[in-house]
Design a protein around this motif. Structure first.
Motif, short mmCIF file in Angstrom:
data_model
loop_
_atom_site.label_atom_id
_atom_site.label_comp_id
_atom_site.label_asym_id
_atom_site.label_seq_id
_atom_site.Cartn_x
_atom_site.Cartn_y
_atom_site.Cartn_z
N PRO A 238 0.82 -1.22 0.00
CA PRO A 238 0.00 0.00 0.00
C PRO A 238 0.86 1.27 0.00
O PRO A 238 1.96 1.29 0.53
N ASP A 239 0.34 2.32 -0.63
CA ASP A 239 0.98 3.62 -0.60
C ASP A 239 0.41 4.42 0.57
O ASP A 239 -0.75 4.23 0.95
N GLU A 240 1.21 5.32 1.14
CA GLU A 240 0.80 6.04 2.33
C GLU A 240 0.93 7.55 2.12
O GLU A 240 1.99 8.02 1.71
N ASN A 241 -0.14 8.29 2.41
CA ASN A 241 -0.11 9.75 2.37
C ASN A 241 -0.29 10.29 3.79
O ASN A 241 -1.11 9.77 4.55
N GLU A 242 0.46 11.34 4.14
CA GLU A 242 0.33 11.89 5.48
C GLU A 242 0.82 13.33 5.53
O GLU A 242 1.53 13.79 4.64
#
Length: 326
Positions: A238-242
Protein backbone atom coordinates in the motif's frame (compact mmCIF):
# COMPACT_ATOMS: atom_id res chain seq x y z
CA UNK A 1 16.01 13.48 39.22
CA UNK A 2 15.51 9.70 39.32
CA UNK A 3 11.80 10.09 40.05
CA UNK A 4 11.44 12.52 37.15
CA UNK A 5 13.20 10.15 34.75
CA UNK A 6 10.97 7.27 35.88
CA UNK A 7 7.90 9.40 35.22
CA UNK A 8 9.10 10.44 31.75
CA UNK A 9 9.89 6.85 30.75
CA UNK A 10 6.50 5.66 32.04
CA UNK A 11 4.78 8.30 29.94
CA UNK A 12 6.89 7.31 26.94
CA UNK A 13 6.16 3.58 27.11
CA UNK A 14 2.45 4.20 27.66
CA UNK A 15 2.25 6.63 24.71
CA UNK A 16 0.95 9.39 27.00
CA UNK A 17 3.87 11.83 26.75
CA UNK A 18 3.20 15.43 25.90
CA UNK A 19 5.52 17.08 23.39
CA UNK A 20 7.29 18.91 26.23
CA UNK A 21 7.82 15.65 28.13
CA UNK A 22 9.19 13.92 25.03
CA UNK A 23 11.61 16.77 24.41
CA UNK A 24 12.68 16.72 28.06
CA UNK A 25 13.41 12.99 27.86
CA UNK A 26 15.38 13.43 24.62
CA UNK A 27 17.45 16.23 26.17
CA UNK A 28 18.28 14.05 29.19
CA UNK A 29 19.33 11.19 26.91
CA UNK A 30 21.47 13.45 24.72
CA UNK A 31 23.43 14.91 27.63
CA UNK A 32 24.62 11.44 28.60
CA UNK A 33 24.80 12.42 32.27
CA UNK A 34 22.18 9.86 33.35
CA UNK A 35 23.16 7.02 31.01
CA UNK A 36 23.58 4.36 33.69
CA UNK A 37 20.28 5.14 35.39
CA UNK A 38 18.39 5.38 32.10
CA UNK A 39 19.81 2.06 30.88
CA UNK A 40 18.51 0.27 33.98
CA UNK A 41 15.09 1.92 33.85
CA UNK A 42 14.58 1.45 30.10
CA UNK A 43 15.56 -2.21 30.32
CA UNK A 44 13.19 -2.71 33.24
CA UNK A 45 10.25 -1.20 31.40
CA UNK A 46 11.14 -3.14 28.27
CA UNK A 47 11.10 -6.45 30.15
CA UNK A 48 7.69 -5.59 31.59
CA UNK A 49 6.02 -4.86 28.28
CA UNK A 50 7.79 -7.67 26.42
CA UNK A 51 5.49 -10.20 28.07
CA UNK A 52 2.38 -8.04 27.81
CA UNK A 53 0.39 -9.01 24.71
CA UNK A 54 -1.62 -5.81 24.83
CA UNK A 55 1.60 -3.82 24.54
CA UNK A 56 2.74 -5.52 21.33
CA UNK A 57 1.83 -2.55 19.19
CA UNK A 58 3.74 -0.21 21.48
CA UNK A 59 6.92 -2.17 20.83
CA UNK A 60 6.67 -1.46 17.10
CA UNK A 61 6.24 2.29 17.39
CA UNK A 62 8.55 4.48 19.38
CA UNK A 63 7.04 7.94 19.36
CA UNK A 64 9.53 10.66 20.06
CA UNK A 65 9.24 14.16 18.60
CA UNK A 66 12.40 15.91 17.44
CA UNK A 67 14.28 17.76 20.17
CA UNK A 68 15.88 20.38 17.99
CA UNK A 69 17.05 23.54 19.65
CA UNK A 70 17.34 25.57 16.46
CA UNK A 71 14.70 28.20 15.79
CA UNK A 72 12.24 27.65 12.94
CA UNK A 73 14.03 30.12 10.71
CA UNK A 74 17.26 28.13 10.94
CA UNK A 75 15.84 25.64 8.46
CA UNK A 76 15.37 28.41 5.93
CA UNK A 77 18.92 29.73 6.06
CA UNK A 78 20.83 29.11 2.83
CA UNK A 79 23.24 26.22 3.26
CA UNK A 80 25.45 27.27 0.37
CA UNK A 81 26.81 30.67 -0.60
CA UNK A 82 27.30 31.03 -4.37
CA UNK A 83 29.79 33.60 -5.61
CA UNK A 84 30.48 34.71 -9.16
CA UNK A 85 34.25 35.15 -9.33
CA UNK A 86 34.49 34.92 -13.12
CA UNK A 87 32.06 35.18 -16.06
CA UNK A 88 32.01 31.39 -16.14
CA UNK A 89 30.31 29.65 -13.19
CA UNK A 90 32.91 28.86 -10.55
CA UNK A 91 33.15 25.88 -8.27
CA UNK A 92 32.93 26.84 -4.61
CA UNK A 93 33.40 24.36 -1.79
CA UNK A 94 32.07 25.15 1.67
CA UNK A 95 32.48 22.96 4.75
CA UNK A 96 29.15 22.43 6.50
CA UNK A 97 29.29 20.24 9.62
CA UNK A 98 30.95 16.99 8.54
CA UNK A 99 29.89 17.15 4.90
CA UNK A 100 30.66 19.37 1.92
CA UNK A 101 28.39 20.79 -0.74
CA UNK A 102 29.85 21.43 -4.15
CA UNK A 103 28.67 23.88 -6.80
CA UNK A 104 29.25 22.17 -10.08
CA UNK A 105 28.64 23.55 -13.55
CA UNK A 106 29.60 21.80 -16.78
CA UNK A 107 29.74 23.69 -20.06
CA UNK A 108 31.02 21.31 -22.73
CA UNK A 109 29.36 21.57 -26.13
CA UNK A 110 29.16 18.38 -28.14
CA UNK A 111 27.80 19.40 -31.51
CA UNK A 112 24.09 18.83 -32.06
CA UNK A 113 23.89 16.00 -29.49
CA UNK A 114 22.57 16.83 -26.03
CA UNK A 115 25.22 15.94 -23.47
CA UNK A 116 24.10 13.98 -20.41
CA UNK A 117 25.63 14.93 -17.07
CA UNK A 118 26.02 12.28 -14.37
CA UNK A 119 26.80 13.30 -10.79
CA UNK A 120 27.17 11.06 -7.76
CA UNK A 121 28.08 11.25 -4.09
CA UNK A 122 29.98 8.86 -1.86
CA UNK A 123 29.13 8.09 1.74
CA UNK A 124 29.34 11.14 4.04
CA UNK A 125 29.30 13.46 0.99
CA UNK A 126 26.75 16.00 -0.30
CA UNK A 127 26.74 17.98 -3.53
CA UNK A 128 25.01 21.16 -4.60
CA UNK A 129 24.05 21.39 -8.28
CA UNK A 130 22.82 24.34 -10.32
CA UNK A 131 21.04 23.09 -13.44
CA UNK A 132 20.74 24.91 -16.76
CA UNK A 133 17.23 26.21 -15.96
CA UNK A 134 18.43 27.62 -12.58
CA UNK A 135 16.85 24.73 -10.66
CA UNK A 136 18.85 23.99 -7.52
CA UNK A 137 19.54 20.44 -6.35
CA UNK A 138 21.07 19.23 -3.08
CA UNK A 139 22.24 15.63 -3.55
CA UNK A 140 22.45 13.53 -0.38
CA UNK A 141 25.04 10.86 0.42
CA UNK A 142 25.38 7.72 -1.75
CA UNK A 143 23.16 9.16 -4.48
CA UNK A 144 23.29 9.50 -8.27
CA UNK A 145 21.53 11.93 -10.60
CA UNK A 146 21.53 12.07 -14.43
CA UNK A 147 20.34 15.15 -16.32
CA UNK A 148 20.92 16.84 -19.70
CA UNK A 149 23.48 19.60 -19.89
CA UNK A 150 20.75 21.82 -21.34
CA UNK A 151 17.02 21.18 -20.92
CA UNK A 152 14.68 21.19 -23.91
CA UNK A 153 11.76 23.59 -24.29
CA UNK A 154 8.95 21.09 -23.67
CA UNK A 155 10.11 19.24 -20.56
CA UNK A 156 12.91 18.92 -18.03
CA UNK A 157 13.76 15.36 -16.98
CA UNK A 158 16.25 13.95 -14.46
CA UNK A 159 16.92 10.43 -13.17
CA UNK A 160 17.61 9.93 -9.46
CA UNK A 161 18.89 7.08 -7.33
CA UNK A 162 19.16 7.96 -3.65
CA UNK A 163 17.96 11.24 -2.15
CA UNK A 164 17.85 14.86 -3.25
CA UNK A 165 16.14 18.12 -2.33
CA UNK A 166 14.95 20.23 -5.28
CA UNK A 167 14.09 23.90 -5.68
CA UNK A 168 12.62 23.91 -9.17
CA UNK A 169 12.58 27.06 -11.27
CA UNK A 170 9.00 27.80 -12.30
CA UNK A 171 8.18 27.25 -15.98
CA UNK A 172 4.52 26.44 -16.68
CA UNK A 173 5.22 25.38 -20.26
CA UNK A 174 8.00 22.96 -19.25
CA UNK A 175 7.24 20.49 -16.41
CA UNK A 176 10.13 19.20 -14.30
CA UNK A 177 10.12 15.39 -14.08
CA UNK A 178 12.09 13.20 -11.66
CA UNK A 179 12.31 9.50 -12.50
CA UNK A 180 13.01 7.08 -9.64
CA UNK A 181 12.42 3.59 -11.01
CA UNK A 182 8.67 3.00 -11.44
CA UNK A 183 7.83 6.19 -9.51
CA UNK A 184 7.71 9.54 -11.32
CA UNK A 185 7.39 12.98 -9.71
CA UNK A 186 6.12 15.91 -11.83
CA UNK A 187 6.25 19.59 -10.84
CA UNK A 188 6.12 23.04 -12.42
CA UNK A 189 7.83 25.12 -9.76
CA UNK A 190 8.23 24.12 -6.12
CA UNK A 191 10.60 22.83 -3.44
CA UNK A 192 10.45 19.22 -2.32
CA UNK A 193 12.47 16.19 -1.26
CA UNK A 194 12.67 12.80 -3.00
CA UNK A 195 14.13 9.77 -1.23
CA UNK A 196 14.58 6.64 -3.36
CA UNK A 197 17.47 4.55 -2.06
CA UNK A 198 17.92 1.01 -3.31
CA UNK A 199 17.05 -1.57 -0.66
CA UNK A 200 14.31 0.53 0.95
CA UNK A 201 10.66 -0.43 0.57
CA UNK A 202 9.32 2.98 -0.45
CA UNK A 203 10.04 6.03 -2.56
CA UNK A 204 9.22 9.01 -0.34
CA UNK A 205 8.22 12.41 -1.75
CA UNK A 206 7.82 15.34 0.69
CA UNK A 207 6.68 18.83 -0.37
CA UNK A 208 7.98 22.00 1.26
CA UNK A 209 6.21 24.45 -1.07
CA UNK A 210 4.08 24.39 -4.21
CA UNK A 211 2.35 21.35 -5.72
CA UNK A 212 3.70 17.98 -6.85
CA UNK A 213 2.14 15.08 -8.76
CA UNK A 214 3.37 11.55 -8.07
CA UNK A 215 2.88 8.72 -10.55
CA UNK A 216 3.51 4.99 -10.27
CA UNK A 217 3.92 3.05 -13.49
CA UNK A 218 2.58 6.12 -15.34
CA UNK A 219 -0.61 6.22 -13.23
CA UNK A 220 -1.34 9.27 -11.05
CA UNK A 221 -1.57 8.16 -7.42
CA UNK A 222 -1.19 11.40 -5.46
CA UNK A 223 -1.16 15.19 -5.70
CA UNK A 224 0.76 16.80 -2.84
CA UNK A 225 0.94 20.36 -1.52
CA UNK A 226 2.94 22.11 1.21
CA UNK A 227 3.51 19.94 4.28
CA UNK A 228 2.34 16.70 2.66
CA UNK A 229 4.23 13.48 2.00
CA UNK A 230 3.61 10.22 0.18
CA UNK A 231 5.42 6.91 0.59
CA UNK A 232 5.07 4.87 -2.60
CA UNK A 233 5.67 1.13 -2.34
CA UNK A 234 8.24 -0.14 -4.83
CA UNK A 235 6.44 -3.48 -4.94
CA UNK A 236 2.72 -4.14 -4.55
CA UNK A 237 2.32 -2.86 -1.00
CA UNK A 238 0.00 0.00 0.00
CA UNK A 239 0.98 3.62 -0.60
CA UNK A 240 0.80 6.04 2.33
CA UNK A 241 -0.11 9.75 2.37
CA UNK A 242 0.33 11.89 5.48
CA UNK A 243 0.87 15.38 6.85
CA UNK A 244 4.43 16.20 7.92
CA UNK A 245 6.26 18.96 9.78
CA UNK A 246 7.07 21.34 6.93
CA UNK A 247 10.16 22.67 8.72
CA UNK A 248 11.70 19.19 8.61
CA UNK A 249 11.28 18.58 4.86
CA UNK A 250 14.83 18.30 3.54
CA UNK A 251 16.23 19.13 6.98
CA UNK A 252 19.26 16.93 6.25
CA UNK A 253 20.64 19.89 4.25
CA UNK A 254 21.15 21.76 7.53
CA UNK A 255 22.59 18.71 9.27
CA UNK A 256 19.44 17.34 10.94
CA UNK A 257 18.34 13.72 10.59
CA UNK A 258 14.58 13.54 11.00
CA UNK A 259 12.39 10.43 11.00
CA UNK A 260 8.65 9.93 11.41
CA UNK A 261 7.60 6.29 11.78
CA UNK A 262 10.59 4.97 9.83
CA UNK A 263 11.82 1.39 10.08
CA UNK A 264 14.81 0.95 12.38
CA UNK A 265 16.70 -0.83 9.57
CA UNK A 266 16.19 2.12 7.20
CA UNK A 267 17.48 4.57 9.79
CA UNK A 268 20.57 2.42 10.27
CA UNK A 269 21.10 2.43 6.49
CA UNK A 270 21.02 6.23 6.64
CA UNK A 271 23.56 6.20 9.47
CA UNK A 272 25.92 4.12 7.34
CA UNK A 273 25.65 6.58 4.44
CA UNK A 274 25.86 9.74 6.52
CA UNK A 275 28.79 8.69 8.70
CA UNK A 276 30.52 6.25 6.31
CA UNK A 277 30.59 3.38 8.81
CA UNK A 278 29.54 -0.27 8.89
CA UNK A 279 26.63 -1.13 11.20
CA UNK A 280 25.24 -4.63 11.65
CA UNK A 281 21.82 -5.35 13.19
CA UNK A 282 22.12 -8.78 14.78
CA UNK A 283 18.63 -8.73 16.30
CA UNK A 284 16.27 -9.36 13.36
CA UNK A 285 13.22 -8.24 15.36
CA UNK A 286 14.62 -4.72 15.61
CA UNK A 287 14.64 -4.15 11.85
CA UNK A 288 10.90 -3.59 11.57
CA UNK A 289 10.50 -1.38 14.65
CA UNK A 290 9.09 2.05 13.69
CA UNK A 291 10.87 5.06 15.15
CA UNK A 292 10.04 8.77 15.30
CA UNK A 293 12.97 10.95 16.31
CA UNK A 294 15.42 13.58 15.10
CA UNK A 295 18.91 14.69 16.03
CA UNK A 296 21.79 16.75 14.74
CA UNK A 297 24.36 15.04 12.54
CA UNK A 298 27.05 16.80 14.57
CA UNK A 299 26.53 14.58 17.62
CA UNK A 300 28.38 11.81 15.76
CA UNK A 301 27.52 8.25 14.85
CA UNK A 302 28.23 6.69 18.25
CA UNK A 303 25.98 9.08 20.17
CA UNK A 304 23.26 8.82 17.51
CA UNK A 305 23.32 5.02 17.75
CA UNK A 306 23.28 5.16 21.54
CA UNK A 307 20.10 7.24 21.42
CA UNK A 308 18.43 4.88 18.93
CA UNK A 309 19.37 1.87 21.02
CA UNK A 310 18.00 3.45 24.19
CA UNK A 311 14.68 4.14 22.48
CA UNK A 312 14.37 0.51 21.37
CA UNK A 313 16.00 -1.17 24.40
CA UNK A 314 18.74 -2.50 22.11
CA UNK A 315 22.41 -3.02 22.94
CA UNK A 316 25.27 -1.38 21.05
CA UNK A 317 28.76 -2.81 20.64
CA UNK A 318 31.71 -1.14 18.92
CA UNK A 319 34.57 -3.28 17.67
CA UNK A 320 37.36 -2.31 15.30
CA UNK A 321 35.53 0.74 13.98
CA UNK A 322 32.37 -1.28 13.27
CA UNK A 323 29.10 -1.20 15.20
CA UNK A 324 26.87 -4.13 16.16
CA UNK A 325 23.32 -3.86 17.49
CA UNK A 326 21.56 -6.60 19.47
Amino acid sequence: MRERIIYLIQQYYNNRSTREELEELMNIIQTGEQDGEIDKLMQGFYEEIKHDVSAEKKQTKRMLQPAISAEKNDYNKPSVVIMRLWPVAACLCLAIASATFFLLSDHTKQGSEMAVVKKFTDKAEHKYLLLSDSTQVWLNASSTIDYPETFGKDKREVYLKGEAFFEVKNAAESPFIIHTGTVTTIVLGTSFNVKAYEGQEHVTVSVKSGKVQVLKQNKLISTLTKGQETKVSKMNGPDENEEVNNDLVGAWQQGYLSYEEVRFADIISDMERVYNVDITIRNEQLKGVLVITAFSRDIGVKRALEILCKLTAAKLEEKGGQYFID
